[in-house]
Design an enzyme around this catalytic site. Structure first.
Site, PDB file in Angstrom:
ATOM      1  CG  ASP A  54      -5.627   1.177  -3.207  1.00 35.07           C
ATOM      2  OD1 ASP A  54      -6.221   2.167  -2.739  1.00 35.07           O
ATOM      3  OD2 ASP A  54      -4.395   1.053  -3.194  1.00 35.07           O
ATOM      4  CG  HIS A  88      -4.228   5.100  -2.017  1.00 35.22           C
ATOM      5  ND1 HIS A  88      -3.993   3.755  -2.135  1.00 35.22           N
ATOM      6  CD2 HIS A  88      -3.114   5.623  -1.457  1.00 35.22           C
ATOM      7  CE1 HIS A  88      -2.795   3.467  -1.659  1.00 35.22           C
ATOM      8  NE2 HIS A  88      -2.238   4.581  -1.242  1.00 35.22           N
ATOM      9  CB  SER A 262       1.034   3.382  -1.407  1.00 32.11           C
ATOM     10  OG  SER A 262       0.217   3.039  -0.342  1.00 32.11           O
TER      11      SER A 262
END
Length: 383
Positions: A54, A88, A262
């Site tokens: 990520d 994120h 996600s």
């Protein structure tokens, strides 16, 4: 082939928690939906490392402090550069392994460790990294490098809340390599459920790595356990998990709400970490089987391409994993038991039976002797 890697969070919403309504209360519905607290009676993810492919994870947020290791920048190839913590990646790591420090956010596997493998930049519009081109079979994509690094550096689970629309040979090979090393691979299926294509065709474009064989593709559900409208629907969906108004840790500290597959994928990666903690030798395909067997609220037909086999239940998945390992033991025990009796007779060698052959030969000799004797008698009479 050009491929753009996307972080597949659909949106980040304002966090509504207050001092009287802390994050733990906000996330209670998520933990309840996954039946996590019952699973914690067996394990909290001790001894397991989850690689987060990520944006970079912030190792200084209180929920992750002291439990994050960082690998090299996977997007840079041979040229290494400093990578800033990403919004994120930090959020996903918290969902997987947040410790709950000081009444903070608690992850599904709060005793697990995180290996941060940065390969995307989430501070730019579109949450993406520059396109890369695969020139021939020898070229590795950032994801392929990340998977091999994770498999070679002790990760038992890889969480991938990323996606691209095109499969690459190097990634397929890296997926096979990681699976061969016993690593469980979990990925978000994407947030294309409301696109014009999906509405027209009643199915969504496939997103990779979720679409590669052996990868556990995760769809998003709402608070009622129904498919989130944005969640992609296609045959890459194996199971589902909460993906609407899910509280997450912010880079630098604090909280916000997220929407997207996600978050659902990160939560299922946490459940996979619980299974690997309790049953470390269970191969990836049986971890997937345990997740499926323990899922709840599945479609009437047993499976569909919207929520897969249903919403993951952590406690039921652990029970299913125990049955799978128990079945393996019982088979091994049975082999030992049946092998301890009296030895079986040595099998007869192939070919003619010696006894029958002897009798046949003897009969032929007797008949021949009688024939010769008859001829002698006839000759004597003629004389």
């Amino acid at each position: 082939m050009l491929t753009v890697v996307r972080l597949v969070t659909a949106a980040v919403l304002a966090f509504t928690g207050t001092a009287a309504d802390p994050v733990r209360d906000q996330q209670k519905w998520v933990l309840d939906a996954l039946n996590v607290e019952q699973a914690w009676a067996s394990t909290r993810g001790e001894g397991v490392t989850v690689a987060v492919v990520d944006s970079a994870v912030d190792p200084d947020v209180k929920e992750l402090k002291g439990r994050v290791s960082s690998g090299p920048d996977m997007s840079a190839g041979a040229v290494q550069r400093e990578v800033r913590p990403g919004r994120h990646g930090t959020a996903m790591a918290g969902l997987i392994a947040g410790s709950g420090e000081d009444d903070g956010l608690v992850g599904v596997a709060p005793a697990a460790r995180i290996l941060s493998l940065p390969m995307a930049i989430d501070d730019e519009p579109g949450f993406s990294m520059p396109p890369m081109e695969e020139d021939g079979p020898a070229a590795d994509s950032p994801l392929a490098r990340a998977l091999r690094y994770a498999a070679n550096h002790g990760a038992q689970v890889v969480s991938m809340s990323i996606g691209s629309y095109g499969p690459l040979r190097s990634e397929r090979e890296a997926v096979s390599y990681a699976l061969g090393k016993g690593v469980v691979l979990v990925a978000a299926v994407g947030n294309d459920g409301q696109t014009a294509y999906a509405r027209e065709k009643s199915t969504s474009y496939w997103s990779f790595p979720a679409g590669y064989p052996g990868v556990i593709g995760v769809a998003a559900t709402d608070k009622q356990g129904r498919r989130a409208s944005f969640s992609s629907d296609n045959l890459s969906v194996l199971v589902s998990a909460p993906g609407v108004e899910v509280p997450v840790v912010k880079r630098g500290g604090g909280y916000e709400l997220s929407e997207g597959t996600s978050s659902a994928a990160a939560l299922v990666a946490g459940v996979a970490a619980l299974i690997k903690s309790r049953h470390p030798t269970l191969p990836p395909e049986q971890v997937a089987q345990a997740l499926v067997a323990g899922s709840k609220g599945g479609p009437a037909a047993g499976y569909d391409d919207q929520t897969g086999f249903g919403v993951v239940d952590a406690a039921a998945a652990l029970d299913a994993a125990a049955r799978l390992t128990g079945a393996k033991r019982s088979v091994e025990a049975g082999v030992k038991h049946f092998g301890e009796g009296e030895d079986s007779p040595v099998p007869t060698r192939p070919g003619p039976d010696p006894l029958r052959l002897g009798l046949y030969g003897g009969g032929v000799l007797v008949a021949l002797a009688m024939f010769c004797g008859a001829i002698v008698l006839l000759n004597q009479r003629k004389e």
